[in-house]
Design a protein around this motif. Structure first.
Motif, PDB file in Angstrom:
ATOM      1  N   GLY A 132       0.895  -1.150   0.000  1.00  0.00           N
ATOM      2  CA  GLY A 132       0.000   0.000   0.000  1.00  0.00           C
ATOM      3  C   GLY A 132       0.929   1.193   0.000  1.00  0.00           C
ATOM      4  N   HIS A 133       0.413   2.423  -0.236  1.00  0.00           N
ATOM      5  CA  HIS A 133       1.332   3.570  -0.150  1.00  0.00           C
ATOM      6  C   HIS A 133       0.977   4.464   1.022  1.00  0.00           C
ATOM      7  CE1 HIS A 133      -1.115   6.837  -2.056  1.00  0.00           C
ATOM      8  NE2 HIS A 133      -1.573   5.903  -2.867  1.00  0.00           N
ATOM      9  N   ILE A 134       2.023   4.870   1.723  1.00  0.00           N
ATOM     10  CA  ILE A 134       1.807   5.621   2.967  1.00  0.00           C
ATOM     11  C   ILE A 134       1.586   7.101   2.695  1.00  0.00           C
ATOM     12  CG2 ILE A 134       4.271   6.040   3.431  1.00  0.00           C
ATOM     13  CD1 ILE A 134       3.594   5.460   6.418  1.00  0.00           C
ATOM     14  N   ASP A 153      -7.002   6.780   0.347  1.00  0.00           N
ATOM     15  CA  ASP A 153      -5.878   6.803  -0.605  1.00  0.00           C
ATOM     16  C   ASP A 153      -4.614   7.239   0.126  1.00  0.00           C
ATOM     17  OD1 ASP A 153      -4.286   6.868  -2.831  1.00  0.00           O
ATOM     18  OD2 ASP A 153      -5.238   8.625  -3.726  1.00  0.00           O
ATOM     19  N   ASP A 154      -3.849   6.375   0.672  1.00  0.00           N
ATOM     20  CA  ASP A 154      -4.057   4.943   0.625  1.00  0.00           C
ATOM     21  C   ASP A 154      -3.930   4.387   2.042  1.00  0.00           C
ATOM     22  OD1 ASP A 154      -4.393   2.347  -0.381  1.00  0.00           O
ATOM     23  OD2 ASP A 154      -2.251   2.125  -0.724  1.00  0.00           O
ATOM     24  N   GLY A 155      -4.527   5.147   3.013  1.00  0.00           N
ATOM     25  CA  GLY A 155      -4.555   4.605   4.364  1.00  0.00           C
ATOM     26  C   GLY A 155      -5.187   3.224   4.381  1.00  0.00           C
ATOM     27  N   GLU A 185       4.407   7.577  -3.742  1.00  0.00           N
ATOM     28  CA  GLU A 185       3.515   7.137  -4.839  1.00  0.00           C
ATOM     29  C   GLU A 185       3.006   8.348  -5.611  1.00  0.00           C
ATOM     30  OE1 GLU A 185      -0.141   5.788  -6.944  1.00  0.00           O
ATOM     31  OE2 GLU A 185       0.043   7.373  -5.474  1.00  0.00           O
ATOM     32  N   GLU A 186       2.506   9.324  -4.856  1.00  0.00           N
ATOM     33  CA  GLU A 186       1.901  10.496  -5.502  1.00  0.00           C
ATOM     34  C   GLU A 186       2.944  11.365  -6.219  1.00  0.00           C
ATOM     35  OE1 GLU A 186      -1.152  10.321  -5.653  1.00  0.00           O
ATOM     36  OE2 GLU A 186      -2.074   9.634  -3.788  1.00  0.00           O
ATOM     37  N   GLN A 187       4.203  11.247  -5.816  1.00  0.00           N
ATOM     38  CA  GLN A 187       5.251  12.047  -6.467  1.00  0.00           C
ATOM     39  C   GLN A 187       5.824  11.307  -7.676  1.00  0.00           C
ATOM     40  OE1 GLN A 187       3.815  14.066  -3.875  1.00  0.00           O
ATOM     41  NE2 GLN A 187       5.384  15.271  -4.896  1.00  0.00           N
ATOM     42  N   ASN A 212      -2.229  -2.688  -3.288  1.00  0.00           N
ATOM     43  CA  ASN A 212      -3.550  -2.266  -2.802  1.00  0.00           C
ATOM     44  C   ASN A 212      -3.584  -0.747  -2.737  1.00  0.00           C
ATOM     45  OD1 ASN A 212      -5.160  -4.726  -1.526  1.00  0.00           O
ATOM     46  ND2 ASN A 212      -2.959  -5.045  -1.229  1.00  0.00           N
ATOM     47  N   ASP A 213      -4.362  -0.149  -3.624  1.00  0.00           N
ATOM     48  CA  ASP A 213      -4.439   1.313  -3.608  1.00  0.00           C
ATOM     49  C   ASP A 213      -5.909   1.702  -3.687  1.00  0.00           C
ATOM     50  OD1 ASP A 213      -3.910   3.981  -3.719  1.00  0.00           O
ATOM     51  OD2 ASP A 213      -2.463   3.849  -5.378  1.00  0.00           O
ATOM     52  N   MET A 214      -6.436   2.152  -2.558  1.00  0.00           N
ATOM     53  CA  MET A 214      -7.844   2.519  -2.380  1.00  0.00           C
ATOM     54  C   MET A 214      -8.738   1.286  -2.368  1.00  0.00           C
ATOM     55  SD  MET A 214      -8.235   6.052  -4.464  1.00  0.00           S
ATOM     56  CE  MET A 214      -8.033   5.301  -6.072  1.00  0.00           C
TER      57      MET A 214
HETATM   58 ZN   LIG Z   1      -3.208   6.031  -4.244  1.00  0.00          ZN
END
Ligand SMILES: [Zn+2]
Length: 448
Positions: A132-134, A153-155, A185-187, A212-214
């Protein structure tokens, strides 16, 4: 009572060769799935959103920002290291990202929080990664100051990891599972790219990667649909990383719908639905959505087998939005929008799939379909898996126009002839372990 059920399971499906075996839930996996708790997912998520923002460039701060959040996740992982039977280690894999003039304007330290559940078989080097992404964001991708709770996204993906580690760390699997909360992830998928490159450079035997993203929102924006009974799995058809040789084989066998990632997606659908009630897993025949990317993609680019799990319906009022209310709509990815029952089911899919994969032997080797002559039957041949013990094999069969495998044949031999033409069906072979767990399916090469 339990013993009889187990005995029947071993006697019935495996003694009837060439019939469709009854596939049962393995009690060990079912127990773990039942252990997944909405309450514990919720409490991890409350912890995660308490750091205000987890923007990748929000570096410092003991109680705010991404580093504090990384420490929180690390502490959760560490708290399970002492578990009975524990084979867990955890760490933050730090690295420096150089300024790139786009989404990183100065050199920045990032880190992936990793929990490694070491396999019990020292000769088995297989690795499975679930991620997942923190990091989180608001409307402006460079805004590292304002609150960006990133609950979904993406807790949602990160707390699924923590909950899986809590449950799985007490169990033993022959192969290794790495649970990783990636950064950046977002960058630009930075943390995932770092890990994928590392896996390639260090020659990991990385069998499968699940992003796993969202996975915690069940309410769509615009269409007002509420649905927590469907989950999407995105997988590439034609591989992003494909050599000339691979392309030639794909064309010769018409395997455009049988990439390794597509086999993983089918496996997730079959095993996920086996263990999780009231959930339909939808195969999406694309690597990801329009205008969006995900952490599986750097792994696909490195040639690994990787897919993305994502909720069925997205809410664009909540993703990547400044927290505000406008014309009665509450914008922002806040914790109140999480559907914990949906998140529980989606966590369960991950757990069941990883447990089944890490319990199963590795794939059968040298899987081939005999094309030495014209025939209305099909002869498939293979060799035993490199890791683990196969008590038998499933030959899978489907219409060339079908999405999922439709028939299963069981054998304990290393070949099987079926009275169906290889021209009219697609086939694949799976190794089946002592307890019934299946390997991923292997699409055969033409052999003579
Ligand atoms: Zn995401």
């Amino acid at each position: 009572m339990k013993k009889i059920a187990v005995l029947l399971f071993f006697l019935f499906p495996f003694s009837n060769k060439a019939q469709v075996p009854a596939v049962h839930r393995m009690p060990a996996i079912e127990t773990m799935v039942e252990d997944i708790s909405k309450g514990s997912l919720e409490s991890y998520l409350e912890g995660l959103v308490s750091f205000g923002t987890r923007h990748s460039l929000s570096q410092d701060g003991e109680t705010r920002g991404i580093e504090a959040a990384r420490q929180y996740v690390l502490q959760q992982f560490q708290s399970f290291e002492n578990a009975e039977n524990g084979r867990l280690t955890s760490e933050i894999d730090y690295f420096t990202v150089e300024a790139n003039g786009r989404r990183v304007l100065e050199d920045t330290r990032m880190g992936n929080v990793m929990a490694t559940l070491k396999g019990t078989d020292p000769s088995d080097d297989r690795v499975f990664i679930v991620s997942g992404h923190i990091d989180s964001r608001v409307s402006d991708i460079m805004n590292a100051e304002d609150d960006a709770p990133g609950a979904n996204d993406d807790g949602s993906g990160v707390v699924a990891l923590i909950e899986m580690v809590r449950i799985m760390c007490r169990k033993s699997f022959p192969a290794t599972i790495i649970f990783v909360a990636v950064s950046g992830e977002e960058q630009g998928l930075i943390g995932a790219a770092h890990l994928a490159r590392r896996a390639r450079e260090e020659n990991w035997n990385l069998v499968a990667m699940i992003n796993n993203d969202m996975i915690g929102n069940s309410a769509s924006s615009g269409t007002e649909i509420r649905n927590n009974t469907q989950l999407r799995v995105f997988s590439e058809g034609v591989p992003l990383m494909e050599t000339e040789e691979m392309a030639a084989l794909r064309r010769a066998t018409n395997a455009e719908n049988d990439s390794k990632s597509r086999q993983l997606a089918r496996y997730i659908k079959e095993v996920g639905q086996r263990y999780v009630d009231q959930l339909e897993i939808k195969l999406l025949y694309r690597n990801d959505r329009f205008l969006r990317g995900g952490d599986h993609t750097p792994f696909s680019r490195e040639g690994f087998t990787a897919v993305r799990l994502c909720e069925m319906n997205e809410n664009y009022y909540q993703q990547h939005q400044d927290l505000r209310t406008e014309e009665g709509i509450r914008y922002g990815d806040v914790i109140e929008h999480i559907d914990y029952e949906y998140l529980r089911k989606n966590t369960a899919v991950n757990l069941a799939v990883l447990a089944n994969l890490a319990t199963a032997p590795s794939v059968p080797e040298a899987v081939g379909v005999d094309i030495s002559g014209l025939s209305n039957s099909s002869l498939l041949r293979w060799q035993a898996p490199e890791h683990g013990i196969a008590r038998g094999y499933y030959i899978l069969m489907r219409e060339t126009s079908s999405a999922m495998w439709e028939r299963k044949f069981y054998t304990e031999d290393l070949e099987m002839e079926l009275p169906y033409s290889k021209d009219n069906y697609f086939f694949a072979v799976q190794a089946v372990g002592e307890q019934g767990a299946e390997s991923l399916a292997v699409f055969p090469r033409p052999v003579r």
